[in-house]
Design a protein around this motif. Structure first.
Motif, mmCIF file in Angstrom:
data_model
loop_
_atom_site.group_PDB
_atom_site.id
_atom_site.type_symbol
_atom_site.label_atom_id
_atom_site.label_comp_id
_atom_site.label_asym_id
_atom_site.label_seq_id
_atom_site.Cartn_x
_atom_site.Cartn_y
_atom_site.Cartn_z
ATOM 1 N N THR A 40 5.368 -3.376 -91.668
ATOM 2 C CA THR A 40 5.256 -4.390 -92.715
ATOM 3 C C THR A 40 3.843 -4.441 -93.271
ATOM 4 O OG1 THR A 40 5.632 -6.695 -93.309
ATOM 5 C CG2 THR A 40 4.780 -6.303 -91.105
ATOM 6 N N ASP A 41 3.776 -4.603 -94.577
ATOM 7 C CA ASP A 41 2.491 -4.784 -95.242
ATOM 8 C C ASP A 41 2.290 -6.248 -95.631
ATOM 9 O OD1 ASP A 41 1.869 -2.070 -95.097
ATOM 10 O OD2 ASP A 41 2.877 -1.634 -96.994
ATOM 11 N N SER A 42 3.322 -7.044 -95.419
ATOM 12 C CA SER A 42 3.291 -8.442 -95.824
ATOM 13 C C SER A 42 2.580 -9.283 -94.769
ATOM 14 C CB SER A 42 4.721 -8.949 -96.020
ATOM 15 O OG SER A 42 4.728 -10.357 -96.100
ATOM 16 N N GLU A 43 1.504 -9.916 -95.179
ATOM 17 C CA GLU A 43 0.765 -10.788 -94.256
ATOM 18 C C GLU A 43 1.630 -11.981 -93.859
ATOM 19 O OE1 GLU A 43 -1.983 -11.951 -91.643
ATOM 20 O OE2 GLU A 43 -1.977 -10.058 -92.722
ATOM 21 N N GLN A 44 2.412 -12.484 -94.794
ATOM 22 C CA GLN A 44 3.290 -13.624 -94.497
ATOM 23 C C GLN A 44 4.330 -13.236 -93.438
ATOM 24 O OE1 GLN A 44 5.474 -15.141 -97.844
ATOM 25 N NE2 GLN A 44 6.353 -16.825 -96.678
ATOM 26 N N GLN A 45 4.917 -12.061 -93.612
ATOM 27 C CA GLN A 45 5.914 -11.610 -92.636
ATOM 28 C C GLN A 45 5.261 -11.378 -91.272
ATOM 29 O OE1 GLN A 45 8.013 -8.023 -93.696
ATOM 30 N NE2 GLN A 45 9.795 -8.608 -92.487
ATOM 31 N N ARG A 46 4.068 -10.814 -91.278
ATOM 32 C CA ARG A 46 3.335 -10.577 -90.038
ATOM 33 C C ARG A 46 3.087 -11.902 -89.307
ATOM 34 N NH1 ARG A 46 0.564 -6.439 -88.246
ATOM 35 N NH2 ARG A 46 0.735 -5.327 -90.200
ATOM 36 N N GLN A 47 2.653 -12.925 -90.038
ATOM 37 C CA GLN A 47 2.395 -14.227 -89.436
ATOM 38 C C GLN A 47 3.674 -14.852 -88.888
ATOM 39 O OE1 GLN A 47 0.336 -16.512 -92.416
ATOM 40 N NE2 GLN A 47 -1.586 -15.393 -92.137
ATOM 41 N N GLN A 48 4.788 -14.669 -89.607
ATOM 42 C CA GLN A 48 6.067 -15.214 -89.149
ATOM 43 C C GLN A 48 6.502 -14.544 -87.850
ATOM 44 O OE1 GLN A 48 8.526 -14.553 -92.595
ATOM 45 N NE2 GLN A 48 8.017 -16.538 -93.493
#
Length: 79
Positions: A40-48
């Motif tokens: 994943t490149d999504s910071e939001q997804q990483r945080q989730q």
């Protein structure tokens, strides 16, 4: 029509095994989620994902505490 509403007997004999299985399943979910972080490149997804894994770790701590309680209860029943 009459219903028989007797409660089921309290069978705790396999609670430790069930809890240990839940711990293993949760640890596997943590591992899979951590592997997915690589894709994943999504910071939001990483945080989730990281937040969910933290909740999973807290659950594992609770499961382990329950295992200790159940093991202690089982030991007290056999004494």
């Amino acid at each position: 029509m009459e219903y028989n509403n007797k409660p089921k007997p309290d069978d705790r004999s396999d609670n430790v095994e069930k809890l240990q299985s839940m711990i293993q399943d949760t640890e596997e979910n943590i591992r899979k989620a951590e592997e997915s972080l690589e894709f994943t490149d999504s910071e939001q997804q990483r945080q989730q994902i990281e937040a969910k894994n933290e909740r999973r770790r807290e659950s594992i701590d609770s499961f382990r505490s329950e295992v200790k309680d159940e093991a202690s209860a089982n030991q007290n029943q056999t004494e």
